[in-house]
Design a protein around this motif. Structure first.
Motif, PDB file in Angstrom:
ATOM      1  N   THR A  27       0.813  -1.215   0.000  1.00 49.35           N
ATOM      2  CA  THR A  27       0.000   0.000   0.000  1.00 49.35           C
ATOM      3  C   THR A  27       0.850   1.271   0.000  1.00 49.35           C
ATOM      4  N   SER A  28       2.177   1.143   0.051  1.00 48.23           N
ATOM      5  CA  SER A  28       3.049   2.314   0.114  1.00 48.23           C
ATOM      6  C   SER A  28       3.876   2.432  -1.159  1.00 48.23           C
ATOM      7  N   LYS A  29       3.922   3.648  -1.715  1.00 47.47           N
ATOM      8  CA  LYS A  29       4.708   3.887  -2.927  1.00 47.47           C
ATOM      9  C   LYS A  29       6.003   4.640  -2.617  1.00 47.47           C
ATOM     10  N   LEU A  30       6.318   4.786  -1.328  1.00 48.76           N
ATOM     11  CA  LEU A  30       7.506   5.552  -0.948  1.00 48.76           C
ATOM     12  C   LEU A  30       8.697   4.667  -0.661  1.00 48.76           C
ATOM     13  N   GLY A  31       8.568   3.356  -0.882  1.00 46.28           N
ATOM     14  CA  GLY A  31       9.682   2.458  -0.636  1.00 46.28           C
ATOM     15  C   GLY A  31       9.891   2.143   0.825  1.00 46.28           C
ATOM     16  N   LEU A  32       8.952   2.526   1.688  1.00 41.34           N
ATOM     17  CA  LEU A  32       9.078   2.282   3.123  1.00 41.34           C
ATOM     18  C   LEU A  32       8.176   1.129   3.537  1.00 41.34           C
ATOM     19  N   ASN A  33       8.563   0.477   4.591  1.00 42.82           N
ATOM     20  CA  ASN A  33       7.729  -0.556   5.176  1.00 42.82           C
ATOM     21  C   ASN A  33       7.886  -0.473   6.682  1.00 42.82           C
ATOM     22  N   LEU A  34       6.902  -0.988   7.392  1.00 44.39           N
ATOM     23  CA  LEU A  34       6.953  -0.986   8.843  1.00 44.39           C
ATOM     24  C   LEU A  34       6.336  -2.266   9.354  1.00 44.39           C
ATOM     25  N   ILE A  35       6.991  -2.892  10.316  1.00 43.17           N
ATOM     26  CA  ILE A  35       6.433  -4.078  10.944  1.00 43.17           C
ATOM     27  C   ILE A  35       6.397  -3.861  12.445  1.00 43.17           C
ATOM     28  N   LYS A  36       5.367  -4.395  13.075  1.00 42.99           N
ATOM     29  CA  LYS A  36       5.194  -4.281  14.525  1.00 42.99           C
ATOM     30  C   LYS A  36       5.287  -5.679  15.124  1.00 42.99           C
ATOM     31  N   LEU A  37       6.355  -5.927  15.861  1.00 43.27           N
ATOM     32  CA  LEU A  37       6.550  -7.197  16.543  1.00 43.27           C
ATOM     33  C   LEU A  37       6.167  -7.030  18.008  1.00 43.27           C
ATOM     34  N   VAL A  38       5.444  -7.998  18.541  1.00 46.19           N
ATOM     35  CA  VAL A  38       5.101  -7.980  19.962  1.00 46.19           C
ATOM     36  C   VAL A  38       6.042  -8.932  20.683  1.00 46.19           C
ATOM     37  N   ILE A  39       6.714  -8.420  21.706  1.00 50.19           N
ATOM     38  CA  ILE A  39       7.679  -9.241  22.440  1.00 50.19           C
ATOM     39  C   ILE A  39       7.383  -9.146  23.941  1.00 50.19           C
ATOM     40  N   THR A  91      23.369  -0.244  11.295  1.00 53.67           N
ATOM     41  CA  THR A  91      23.822  -1.282  10.363  1.00 53.67           C
ATOM     42  C   THR A  91      22.845  -1.488   9.215  1.00 53.67           C
ATOM     43  N   TYR A  92      21.557  -1.462   9.521  1.00 52.51           N
ATOM     44  CA  TYR A  92      20.550  -1.783   8.507  1.00 52.51           C
ATOM     45  C   TYR A  92      19.799  -0.560   7.988  1.00 52.51           C
ATOM     46  N   GLY A  93      20.084   0.610   8.531  1.00 50.49           N
ATOM     47  CA  GLY A  93      19.427   1.819   8.048  1.00 50.49           C
ATOM     48  C   GLY A  93      17.948   1.871   8.353  1.00 50.49           C
ATOM     49  N   CYS A  94      17.540   1.268   9.466  1.00 56.20           N
ATOM     50  CA  CYS A  94      16.126   1.247   9.863  1.00 56.20           C
ATOM     51  C   CYS A  94      15.915   2.105  11.103  1.00 56.20           C
ATOM     52  N   ARG A  95      14.679   2.514  11.290  1.00 57.21           N
ATOM     53  CA  ARG A  95      14.284   3.153  12.536  1.00 57.21           C
ATOM     54  C   ARG A  95      13.671   2.075  13.423  1.00 57.21           C
ATOM     55  N   GLY A 125      11.611   1.103   7.530  1.00 52.05           N
ATOM     56  CA  GLY A 125      12.703   1.299   6.580  1.00 52.05           C
ATOM     57  C   GLY A 125      12.412   0.579   5.288  1.00 52.05           C
ATOM     58  N   GLU A 126      13.459   0.333   4.491  1.00 51.75           N
ATOM     59  CA  GLU A 126      13.284  -0.431   3.263  1.00 51.75           C
ATOM     60  C   GLU A 126      12.986  -1.879   3.611  1.00 51.75           C
ATOM     61  N   THR A 127      12.179  -2.520   2.777  1.00 48.40           N
ATOM     62  CA  THR A 127      11.616  -3.824   3.116  1.00 48.40           C
ATOM     63  C   THR A 127      12.668  -4.864   3.500  1.00 48.40           C
ATOM     64  N   GLN A 128      13.733  -5.007   2.724  1.00 48.65           N
ATOM     65  CA  GLN A 128      14.739  -6.025   3.012  1.00 48.65           C
ATOM     66  C   GLN A 128      15.439  -5.744   4.338  1.00 48.65           C
ATOM     67  N   SER A 129      15.713  -4.473   4.613  1.00 48.15           N
ATOM     68  CA  SER A 129      16.354  -4.107   5.879  1.00 48.15           C
ATOM     69  C   SER A 129      15.428  -4.379   7.058  1.00 48.15           C
ATOM     70  N   VAL A 130      14.154  -4.055   6.891  1.00 47.43           N
ATOM     71  CA  VAL A 130      13.171  -4.320   7.944  1.00 47.43           C
ATOM     72  C   VAL A 130      13.109  -5.818   8.232  1.00 47.43           C
ATOM     73  N   LEU A 131      13.113  -6.627   7.185  1.00 46.03           N
ATOM     74  CA  LEU A 131      13.064  -8.084   7.360  1.00 46.03           C
ATOM     75  C   LEU A 131      14.278  -8.576   8.148  1.00 46.03           C
ATOM     76  N   GLU A 132      15.468  -8.111   7.788  1.00 46.52           N
ATOM     77  CA  GLU A 132      16.685  -8.581   8.456  1.00 46.52           C
ATOM     78  C   GLU A 132      16.698  -8.194   9.934  1.00 46.52           C
TER      79      GLU A 132
END
Length: 271
Positions: free
Chosen positions: A91-103, A125-129, A148-155
């Motif tokens: 749903t985002s065209k800005l190249g950003l992604n966000l995931i919410k993990l519950v810990i 290291t990964y350029g994510c917030r 951040g960018e999808t691959q960085s968010v995943l890592e």
């Protein structure tokens, strides 16, 4: 053996051995399940990751988000996370992604590290917030938000998931239904909730047609304080207009949209 239509959505039935809990907007949850559970069954076959989604009325306390539980080997969880991020980013065209993990709250210190070293290392290291929700007295869990960018968010997400597996309290928090009733947005923002939470969310696409002043006004009303601080938007209007580029403001709008559960105009829901 129960079929998906026969199972109680909120009755935990994932075997593991590793686990991950994610928050997603309702329309994403519906897309993951699909018609009569067809989509989730296919996702499980493709990833070898067990997946369970909370019912429509079972939201994580203080949010509008439904809960997704993943179980399996770490590589299977990574595949599952990758597919969910693909859905979230669609749903985002800005190249950003966000995931919410519950810990579990008991895992937070190991994620942050001494003096914040670990979480800063992940961000640099990964350029994510990477942001962790505040501690709340009625919840023994915290939300880790990675943008951040999808691959960085995943890592980064995989690293957090791996770290959490070491917590002996993790099995106690594999819940899909809560009895806690909290004000909206407090689980993610604590006392830093938006100034005007009732303001209609502005999508990243709509934001492209607004000027700087309009975007800053909107963010001051709609963005959680943590986002305003991270993006340097707490100063005067005059200074902020001079200091911030349109790209930076659009990024803040996108993160606000994703954090607060913005939905696209077309909603795909399970049947």
């Amino acid at each position: 053996r129960f079929t998906r239509r026969q199972r109680n959505f909120d009755e935990f039935h994932i075997a593991g051995p590793n686990f991950c809990k994610i928050l997603v907007p309702s329309h994403i949850a519906g897309a993951l399940i699909g018609k009569e559970g067809a989509a989730i069954a296919q996702l499980e076959r493709l990833t070898r990751c067990q997946m369970q989604v909370s019912s429509e009325k079972s939201l994580f306390p203080g949010t509008k988000d439904r809960i997704v539980l993943l179980g399996g080997e770490i590589h299977a969880l990574q595949e599952g996370l990758s597919l969910i991020l693909g859905r979230l980013g669609s749903t985002s065209k800005l190249g950003l992604n966000l995931i919410k993990l519950v810990i579990p709250s008991s895992s937070v210190s190991s994620i942050i590290g001494r003096g914040g070293h670990s979480v800063r290392w992940l961000s640099d290291t990964y350029g994510c917030r990477v942001n962790i929700s505040p501690r709340l007295p009625d919840l023994l869990e915290r939300v880790v938000m990675i943008a951040g960018e999808t691959q960085s968010v995943l890592e980064v997400a995989v690293r957090v998931v791996q770290e959490v597996q070491e917590d002996p309290h993790l099995p106690e928090h594999l819940l899909l239904k809560y009895d806690v009733d909290l004000p909206e947005d407090i689980s993610l923002c604590g006392n830093g909730a938006p100034t005007k939470p009732s303001v209609a969310l502005l999508s990243p696409e709509q934001a492209r047609y607004r000027c700087k002043r309009e975007l800053i006004d909107y963010l001051h009303d709609a963005a959680p304080r943590a986002i305003l601080m991270r993006h340097g938007l707490l100063g005067s209007m005059k200074n902020t207009i001079k200091a911030k580029t349109m790209k930076e403001l659009l990024e803040a709008v996108s993160v606000t949209w994703l954090t607060r559960g913005g939905q696209p105009s077309t909603i795909e829901e399970e049947e």
